[in-house]
Design a protein around this motif. Structure first.
Motif, short mmCIF file in Angstrom:
data_model
loop_
_atom_site.label_atom_id
_atom_site.label_comp_id
_atom_site.label_asym_id
_atom_site.label_seq_id
_atom_site.Cartn_x
_atom_site.Cartn_y
_atom_site.Cartn_z
N VAL A 115 -114.20 -10.47 -4.62
CA VAL A 115 -113.84 -9.14 -5.12
C VAL A 115 -112.38 -8.86 -4.78
CG1 VAL A 115 -114.30 -6.67 -4.94
CG2 VAL A 115 -116.19 -8.30 -4.86
N SER A 116 -111.63 -8.40 -5.75
CA SER A 116 -110.22 -8.10 -5.53
C SER A 116 -110.06 -7.05 -4.44
CB SER A 116 -109.59 -7.59 -6.83
OG SER A 116 -108.24 -7.23 -6.63
N GLY A 117 -109.22 -7.37 -3.46
CA GLY A 117 -108.97 -6.43 -2.37
C GLY A 117 -109.85 -6.63 -1.16
N VAL A 118 -110.84 -7.51 -1.29
CA VAL A 118 -111.74 -7.78 -0.16
C VAL A 118 -111.42 -9.16 0.42
CG1 VAL A 118 -114.13 -8.07 0.60
CG2 VAL A 118 -113.57 -6.39 -1.17
N GLY A 119 -110.86 -9.16 1.62
CA GLY A 119 -110.58 -10.41 2.29
C GLY A 119 -111.70 -10.75 3.27
N PRO A 120 -111.56 -11.87 3.95
CA PRO A 120 -112.59 -12.28 4.91
C PRO A 120 -112.87 -11.23 5.99
CG PRO A 120 -111.10 -14.10 4.47
CD PRO A 120 -110.51 -12.90 3.81
N LYS A 121 -111.82 -10.56 6.44
CA LYS A 121 -112.01 -9.55 7.50
C LYS A 121 -112.88 -8.40 7.01
CE LYS A 121 -109.40 -6.79 10.86
NZ LYS A 121 -108.03 -6.39 11.34
N ALA A 123 -114.96 -8.52 4.46
CA ALA A 123 -116.30 -9.06 4.18
C ALA A 123 -117.13 -9.14 5.45
CB ALA A 123 -116.19 -10.44 3.53
N LEU A 124 -116.51 -9.58 6.54
CA LEU A 124 -117.21 -9.63 7.83
C LEU A 124 -117.60 -8.23 8.28
CD1 LEU A 124 -115.23 -12.30 9.92
CD2 LEU A 124 -117.46 -12.56 8.81
N ALA A 125 -116.70 -7.27 8.07
CA ALA A 125 -116.98 -5.90 8.48
C ALA A 125 -118.18 -5.34 7.73
CB ALA A 125 -115.75 -5.02 8.26
N ILE A 126 -118.26 -5.65 6.44
CA ILE A 126 -119.38 -5.16 5.63
C ILE A 126 -120.69 -5.79 6.09
CG2 ILE A 126 -120.40 -5.19 3.32
CD1 ILE A 126 -117.53 -4.96 2.21
N LEU A 127 -120.67 -7.10 6.31
CA LEU A 127 -121.88 -7.80 6.73
C LEU A 127 -122.23 -7.53 8.18
CD1 LEU A 127 -121.42 -11.21 4.89
CD2 LEU A 127 -123.03 -9.37 4.34
N ASN A 128 -121.31 -6.90 8.90
CA ASN A 128 -121.60 -6.54 10.28
C ASN A 128 -122.46 -5.27 10.36
OD1 ASN A 128 -121.24 -6.99 13.16
ND2 ASN A 128 -119.98 -5.14 13.15
N ILE A 129 -122.30 -4.39 9.35
CA ILE A 129 -123.07 -3.14 9.37
C ILE A 129 -124.24 -3.15 8.39
CG2 ILE A 129 -121.04 -1.81 10.06
CD1 ILE A 129 -121.10 -0.68 7.11
N LEU A 130 -124.20 -4.06 7.41
CA LEU A 130 -125.27 -4.15 6.42
C LEU A 130 -125.83 -5.57 6.37
CD1 LEU A 130 -123.63 -2.22 3.42
CD2 LEU A 130 -125.36 -1.33 5.00
N THR A 131 -127.13 -5.68 6.39
CA THR A 131 -127.74 -6.98 6.16
C THR A 131 -127.58 -7.31 4.68
OG1 THR A 131 -129.91 -6.07 5.61
CG2 THR A 131 -129.46 -6.52 7.95
N VAL A 132 -127.88 -8.54 4.31
CA VAL A 132 -127.79 -8.93 2.91
C VAL A 132 -128.71 -8.05 2.06
CG1 VAL A 132 -128.31 -10.79 1.28
CG2 VAL A 132 -127.12 -11.30 3.41
N GLU A 133 -129.89 -7.78 2.57
CA GLU A 133 -130.83 -6.93 1.85
C GLU A 133 -130.27 -5.53 1.67
OE1 GLU A 133 -135.31 -4.99 2.40
OE2 GLU A 133 -134.52 -6.40 3.88
N ALA A 150 -118.11 0.42 6.74
CA ALA A 150 -117.55 -0.78 7.39
C ALA A 150 -116.10 -0.53 7.77
CB ALA A 150 -117.65 -1.97 6.44
N GLN A 151 -115.72 -1.03 8.92
CA GLN A 151 -114.36 -0.81 9.43
C GLN A 151 -113.33 -1.40 8.47
OE1 GLN A 151 -113.72 -2.39 13.33
NE2 GLN A 151 -111.73 -1.46 13.57
N GLY A 152 -112.35 -0.58 8.09
CA GLY A 152 -111.28 -1.05 7.23
C GLY A 152 -111.61 -1.06 5.74
N VAL A 153 -112.80 -0.58 5.39
CA VAL A 153 -113.21 -0.56 3.98
C VAL A 153 -113.24 0.88 3.50
CG1 VAL A 153 -115.04 -1.11 2.33
CG2 VAL A 153 -114.59 -2.66 4.26
N GLY A 154 -112.33 1.19 2.58
CA GLY A 154 -112.26 2.55 2.06
C GLY A 154 -113.16 2.75 0.87
N ALA A 155 -113.14 3.97 0.36
CA ALA A 155 -114.02 4.33 -0.77
C ALA A 155 -113.70 3.53 -2.02
CB ALA A 155 -113.89 5.83 -1.06
N LYS A 156 -112.41 3.28 -2.28
CA LYS A 156 -112.02 2.54 -3.48
C LYS A 156 -112.52 1.10 -3.43
CE LYS A 156 -107.91 5.22 -4.76
NZ LYS A 156 -106.45 5.17 -5.00
N ILE A 157 -112.36 0.47 -2.27
CA ILE A 157 -112.83 -0.91 -2.12
C ILE A 157 -114.34 -0.97 -2.22
CG2 ILE A 157 -113.01 -2.85 -0.52
CD1 ILE A 157 -110.28 -2.60 -1.79
N ALA A 158 -115.02 0.00 -1.61
CA ALA A 158 -116.48 0.04 -1.67
C ALA A 158 -116.95 0.16 -3.11
CB ALA A 158 -117.01 1.20 -0.83
N GLN A 159 -116.28 1.00 -3.88
CA GLN A 159 -116.65 1.17 -5.28
C GLN A 159 -116.39 -0.10 -6.08
OE1 GLN A 159 -118.28 3.89 -6.34
NE2 GLN A 159 -118.57 2.75 -8.24
#
Length: 233
Positions: A115-121, A123-133, A150-159
């Motif tokens: 996803v544009s704008g989502v780097g490894p950091k 992605a790790l932050a998202i998977l740290n607070i949310l399981t795959v399910e 998730a830390q460092g993930v704003g509303a625009k990136i989330a959308q």
């Protein structure tokens, strides 16, 4: 004297991959030419850090970055040996390994960094607070608030994650019970029921999860599905 210095340097590099060090040149060449073939690494845990774990495999130390949740699980389990499915991120001046103990996690990690704008950091932050399910439910229900926690993930990136991964994240990426989630159900019944649940204060993700747990939901009306879903919350 130079040989002794090289030996000393070699021993200090056992815990991580170092592309600049002369002693690690062979490892660097391996990653340059063959690193993309790494499916998993199995090794003995040498050290668990704040954002990575060091695995020793036949005398070579691999630093593998992962989520804080995975690291906590490794410490809690207390196992000496672990297998992590890996992804090699190739940058201009370095090679960075990311890994997870579950195949679905590494698969979704790769989908996230596509996803544009989502780097490894991020992605790790998202998977740290949310399981795959949970991520699957959040994407399907359009719950950007759950992702933006998730830390460092704003509303625009989330959308953007929702837009890019809706229809890409497969039900099997979450759990076996997700198969056929909306195959036979009228979308308006799902959306109206979810809307009714959110109006009661439940998140979109929780609403969709509850709807999915209802047996025979495909033959229910909105009123019937709402009543049954409430019993699942």
């Amino acid at each position: 004297m130079a040989r002794k210095k090289a030996e000393t340097t070699s021993s200090s590099c056992k815990s991580r991959i170092c592309n600049e060090s002369e002693c690690c040149r062979s490892v660097a060449l391996f990653f340059r030419d063959w690193g993309y073939m790494l499916y998993y690494i199995k090794g003995t845990i040498v050290e668990v850090g704040t954002d990575s774990v060091i695995l020793d495999n036949h005398g070579i130390g691999f630093e593998i970055h992962t989520t804080g949740r995975v690291l906590q699980d490794l410490v809690r389990q207390g196992t000496d040996e672990v297998l992590l499915y890996t992804h090699l991120q190739i940058l201009e001046n370095e090679r960075v390994l990311y890994g997870f103990p579950d195949k679905s996690d590494i698969r979704v990690f790769r989908q996230l960094i596509s996803v544009s704008g989502v780097g490894p950091k991020a992605a790790l932050a998202i998977l740290n607070i949310l399981t795959v399910e949970e991520l699957y439910y959040a994407v399907q229900s359009g719950d950007s608030k759950a992702i933006s926690k998730a830390q460092g993930v704003g509303a625009k990136i989330a959308q953007r994650v929702i837009v890019d991964l809706k229809g890409v994240l497969q039900p099997g990426s979450a759990d076996p019970d997700m198969d056929g989630f909306s195959g036979n159900m009228e979308e308006n019944v799902i959306s109206e029921t979810a809307e009714a649940l959110t109006s009661l204060g439940y998140s979109n993700m929780d609403a969709l999860r509850a709807i999915r747990k209802v047996e025979g939901a495909e033959s229910m009306t909105v009123e019937q599905l709402l009543s049954a879903a409430l019993r699942k919350l």
